[in-house]
Design a protein around this motif. Structure first.
Motif, mmCIF file in Angstrom:
data_model
loop_
_atom_site.group_PDB
_atom_site.id
_atom_site.type_symbol
_atom_site.label_atom_id
_atom_site.label_comp_id
_atom_site.label_asym_id
_atom_site.label_seq_id
_atom_site.Cartn_x
_atom_site.Cartn_y
_atom_site.Cartn_z
ATOM 1 N N LEU A 96 0.664 -1.263 0.024
ATOM 2 C CA LEU A 96 0.059 0.100 0.014
ATOM 3 C C LEU A 96 0.951 1.266 0.245
ATOM 4 O O LEU A 96 0.272 2.253 -0.165
ATOM 5 C CB LEU A 96 -1.076 -0.109 1.135
ATOM 6 C CG LEU A 96 -2.049 -0.933 1.447
ATOM 7 C CD1 LEU A 96 -2.838 -0.659 2.550
ATOM 8 C CD2 LEU A 96 -2.848 -1.143 0.057
ATOM 9 N N ARG A 97 2.277 1.135 0.286
ATOM 10 C CA ARG A 97 2.945 2.433 0.199
ATOM 11 C C ARG A 97 3.251 2.997 -1.008
ATOM 12 O O ARG A 97 3.051 2.298 -2.264
ATOM 13 C CB ARG A 97 4.191 2.068 0.669
ATOM 14 C CG ARG A 97 4.421 1.463 2.180
ATOM 15 C CD ARG A 97 5.723 1.135 2.623
ATOM 16 N NE ARG A 97 5.420 0.520 4.178
ATOM 17 C CZ ARG A 97 6.503 0.495 5.076
ATOM 18 N NH1 ARG A 97 7.830 1.025 4.784
ATOM 19 N NH2 ARG A 97 6.331 0.075 6.226
ATOM 20 N N ASP A 98 3.395 4.128 -1.072
ATOM 21 C CA ASP A 98 3.735 5.091 -2.320
ATOM 22 C C ASP A 98 4.695 4.801 -3.080
ATOM 23 O O ASP A 98 5.786 4.509 -2.632
ATOM 24 C CB ASP A 98 3.807 6.595 -1.796
ATOM 25 C CG ASP A 98 4.004 7.558 -2.909
ATOM 26 O OD1 ASP A 98 3.576 7.074 -4.184
ATOM 27 O OD2 ASP A 98 4.583 8.531 -2.845
ATOM 28 N N ARG A 144 10.146 1.689 -5.693
ATOM 29 C CA ARG A 144 9.872 0.147 -6.130
ATOM 30 C C ARG A 144 11.187 -0.754 -5.691
ATOM 31 O O ARG A 144 11.078 -1.726 -5.120
ATOM 32 C CB ARG A 144 9.971 -0.015 -7.750
ATOM 33 C CG ARG A 144 8.747 0.811 -8.421
ATOM 34 C CD ARG A 144 7.651 -0.285 -8.094
ATOM 35 N NE ARG A 144 6.425 0.258 -8.394
ATOM 36 C CZ ARG A 144 5.077 -0.251 -8.651
ATOM 37 N NH1 ARG A 144 5.112 -1.329 -7.867
ATOM 38 N NH2 ARG A 144 3.986 0.076 -8.919
ATOM 39 N N SER A 145 12.433 -0.094 -5.667
ATOM 40 C CA SER A 145 13.574 -0.602 -5.160
ATOM 41 C C SER A 145 13.479 -0.986 -3.528
ATOM 42 O O SER A 145 14.003 -1.926 -3.329
ATOM 43 C CB SER A 145 14.975 0.012 -5.237
ATOM 44 O OG SER A 145 14.952 1.105 -4.640
ATOM 45 N N GLY A 163 2.964 -6.153 -5.009
ATOM 46 C CA GLY A 163 1.888 -7.029 -4.526
ATOM 47 C C GLY A 163 0.481 -6.353 -4.696
ATOM 48 O O GLY A 163 -0.354 -6.967 -4.462
ATOM 49 N N TYR A 164 0.544 -5.175 -4.999
ATOM 50 C CA TYR A 164 -0.480 -4.376 -4.895
ATOM 51 C C TYR A 164 -1.608 -4.845 -6.151
ATOM 52 O O TYR A 164 -0.995 -4.709 -7.074
ATOM 53 C CB TYR A 164 -0.574 -2.906 -4.848
ATOM 54 C CG TYR A 164 -1.643 -1.966 -5.085
ATOM 55 C CD1 TYR A 164 -2.630 -1.948 -3.961
ATOM 56 C CD2 TYR A 164 -2.101 -1.164 -6.075
ATOM 57 C CE1 TYR A 164 -3.933 -1.217 -4.073
ATOM 58 C CE2 TYR A 164 -3.229 -0.801 -6.332
ATOM 59 C CZ TYR A 164 -4.237 -0.741 -5.072
ATOM 60 O OH TYR A 164 -5.254 0.046 -5.156
ATOM 61 N N ARG A 165 -2.853 -5.009 -5.948
ATOM 62 C CA ARG A 165 -3.568 -5.656 -7.009
ATOM 63 C C ARG A 165 -4.712 -4.197 -7.054
ATOM 64 O O ARG A 165 -5.415 -3.799 -6.249
ATOM 65 C CB ARG A 165 -4.530 -6.645 -6.511
ATOM 66 C CG ARG A 165 -3.478 -7.894 -6.314
ATOM 67 C CD ARG A 165 -4.339 -9.103 -5.916
ATOM 68 N NE ARG A 165 -5.213 -9.576 -6.946
ATOM 69 C CZ ARG A 165 -5.937 -10.431 -6.578
ATOM 70 N NH1 ARG A 165 -6.256 -11.013 -5.667
ATOM 71 N NH2 ARG A 165 -6.934 -10.800 -7.778
ATOM 72 N N TYR A 166 -5.035 -3.744 -8.213
ATOM 73 C CA TYR A 166 -5.606 -2.624 -8.810
ATOM 74 C C TYR A 166 -7.054 -2.908 -8.696
ATOM 75 O O TYR A 166 -7.394 -3.856 -9.888
ATOM 76 C CB TYR A 166 -5.467 -2.173 -10.069
ATOM 77 C CG TYR A 166 -5.696 -0.633 -10.454
ATOM 78 C CD1 TYR A 166 -5.567 0.502 -9.511
ATOM 79 C CD2 TYR A 166 -6.194 -0.401 -11.618
ATOM 80 C CE1 TYR A 166 -6.313 1.704 -10.077
ATOM 81 C CE2 TYR A 166 -6.764 0.614 -12.133
ATOM 82 C CZ TYR A 166 -6.951 1.804 -11.303
ATOM 83 O OH TYR A 166 -7.337 2.888 -11.583
ATOM 84 N N PRO A 167 -7.974 -2.614 -8.049
ATOM 85 C CA PRO A 167 -9.354 -3.083 -8.004
ATOM 86 C C PRO A 167 -10.250 -2.994 -9.388
ATOM 87 O O PRO A 167 -10.931 -3.936 -9.924
ATOM 88 C CB PRO A 167 -10.112 -2.507 -6.769
ATOM 89 C CG PRO A 167 -8.906 -2.132 -6.010
ATOM 90 C CD PRO A 167 -7.834 -1.676 -6.921
ATOM 91 N N HIS A 168 -9.972 -2.132 -10.201
ATOM 92 C CA HIS A 168 -10.590 -1.648 -11.285
ATOM 93 C C HIS A 168 -10.164 -2.840 -12.352
ATOM 94 O O HIS A 168 -10.928 -2.600 -13.471
ATOM 95 C CB HIS A 168 -10.283 -0.233 -11.826
ATOM 96 C CG HIS A 168 -10.829 0.877 -10.766
ATOM 97 N ND1 HIS A 168 -12.087 0.860 -10.700
ATOM 98 C CD2 HIS A 168 -10.227 1.813 -10.048
ATOM 99 C CE1 HIS A 168 -12.327 1.986 -9.909
ATOM 100 N NE2 HIS A 168 -11.318 2.297 -9.398
#
Length: 459
Positions: free
Chosen positions: A376-378, A385-386, A392-397
């Protein structure tokens, strides 16, 4: 010399015959009552006025809040020439004359010009457009005063070249101070309850408060009687009866404790869906001179605290009533408050939003650091990203149901349930439309129960 003495005596007589509001008009920023957010120490408008660096401004506020007073203080402190027009009586010809004088003054003396235009909203588009070139090139500094929303009543080009400052209705403390100043100017005294009544019935309007003092002092003086010279026989003392007569309103007496008791009865009546009781306590407070903004604030709170998602439109109604109090003012705004009381009293009730926030707050206090999960982090900045941010974030749309199973809280509180819809009003249908694991209700969470007394907000 004799002529100077005569002129001075005439000026003094005219001053003494002027209305109290005119006699007490402040001449410095420190004498202005209220509007501390604009003219208090260190505030931007005060700094600009004192440095004589004021650019074009629009002063927006209800009557009697000090718009003209601010402009007159600027006139007394600026090195620029000060011109004044009222949009009620002035036309394009008058505006062009001011601009021509400003151009001549700047060319011959190197002196700038400030134009105070009262009731600027009364100017039509053509009249406002006549001002625009002179404002745009800095030939004149415009101070426009209006009681109407300038976003609707002032041309956008003129608004874009001006800074908007909003003046608020005077609060009770400021009105009491103004009433006391008026009494001192009139060389009169008054009972405390008379002072409070005149302040409370002024509706945030300082001019109205001073007019009330003039009338009350005149009534008190007539009761005492006059001597052979035309003055009063003894010192003038204003009683509550004088204040009631001056304000044309009876005072409903309740003290500090009564203030809290009445507002408590008001809120509990609406919470209990008793429309008539809610209207009674509303009328009782209005007749007592209660600040309508205080009443409106409590209605806005109640809309979320006691109705919440059972009828989320109730918050919109309460908010609209609060805005009407600011925009319309009393006495008309009492209808808007009554409208809100009826809507909130007849709405289905639920305190589940209140309970949910209480449960979440308890976890927030007890859960330690509560680190944000990595996914969930920015992840937008370079190098994020490093660090594993967003991994692992999954985009609900991207999902056909616009919902995916993933954890959105720290591990310490993951799985705890805070919000559980009630079976009242629109809230009863929430679980049918709520996506993901919430659909059909939350079972087996350990929190499928009515809220405990500790979780309820005391009322």
């Amino acid at each position: 010399m004799a002529g100077d003495l005569f002129d001075a005596a005439a000026a003094e007589r005219l001053r003494m015959r002027a209305p109290l509001a005119a006699r007490l008009r402040p001449r410095t920023l420190d004498e202005i009552v209220g509007q501390g957010h604009l003219v208090g120490p260190g505030r931007p408008l005060r700094e600009l006025i004192e440095a004589d660096r004021l650019s074009s401004v629009i002063l927006w506020g209800p009557p009697g809040t000090g718009k003209t007073t601010l402009a007159r203080v600027v006139a007394l402190t600026t090195a620029k020439a000060f011109e004044e027009l009222s949009a009620v009586t002035a036309g394009v010809k008058d505006v062009r004359a001011v601009i021509e004088r400003a151009r001549d003054r700047l060319g011959t003396q190197g002196t700038g010009t400030i134009l105070f235009l009262d009731e600027v909203h009364r100017f039509n588009k053509a009249q406002q457009d006549a001002l625009l070139p002179a404002v745009e090139d800095g030939l004149i500094v415009l101070i426009g005063a209006t009681t109407e929303n300038p976003h609707f009543e002032v041309n956008p080009p003129l608004m874009s070249r001006s800074t908007l400052f909003r003046l608020n209705p005077l609060d009770s403390g400021s009105l009491v101070e103004l009433v006391l100043r008026g009494l001192a100017e009139e060389k009169a005294t008054a009972d405390n309850e008379a002072v409070e009544h005149l302040a409370a019935r002024s509706g945030g309007d300082g001019r109205h408060a001073l007019t009330g003092i003039e009338v009350a002092v005149a009534l008190a003086g007539r009761r005492i009687g006059t001597g052979t010279g035309g003055g009063t026989v003894g010192p003038v003392h204003v009683t509550l009866a004088d204040a009631e007569a001056a304000a044309d309103a009876k005072a409903v007496r309740y003290g500090r404790d009564g203030h809290y008791d009445v507002i408590s009865a008001f809120i509990k009546s609406i919470r209990g869906s008793d429309t008539d009781a809610g209207l009674y306590w509303l009328a009782r407070m209005l007749e007592a001179g209660e600040d309508p903004r205080f009443i409106a604030r409590r209605l806005v709170i109640l809309a979320s605290e006691d109705i919440g998602m059972a009828d989320d439109g109730a918050l919109l109604v309460a908010d609209a009533a609060a805005r009407a109090v600011e925009y319309v003012g009393l006495p008309e705004a009492q209808l808007n408050l009554a409208h809100a009381v009826v809507r909130l009293a007849t709405a289905p009730k639920s305190n589940r939003v209140t309970v949910a926030l209480g449960r979440a707050a308890a976890d927030a206090r007890a859960a330690g650091a509560g680190e944000v999960p990595m996914h969930l982090r920015d992840a937008h900045y370079q190098g994020a990203r490093s660090l594993g941010h967003g991994e692992g974030y999954r985009y609900p749309h991207d999902d056909p149901d616009a919902w995916v199973a993933q954890e959105h809280r720290p591990a310490e509180v993951a799985g705890n349930v805070y919000y559980e819809p009630s079976e009242h009003g629109a809230e009863a249908a929430l679980t049918e439309d709520w996506p993901g694991p919430h659909r059909g209700g939350k079972k087996g969470s350990g929190l499928d129960r009515p809220p405990s007394p500790e979780e309820r907000r005391p009322g």
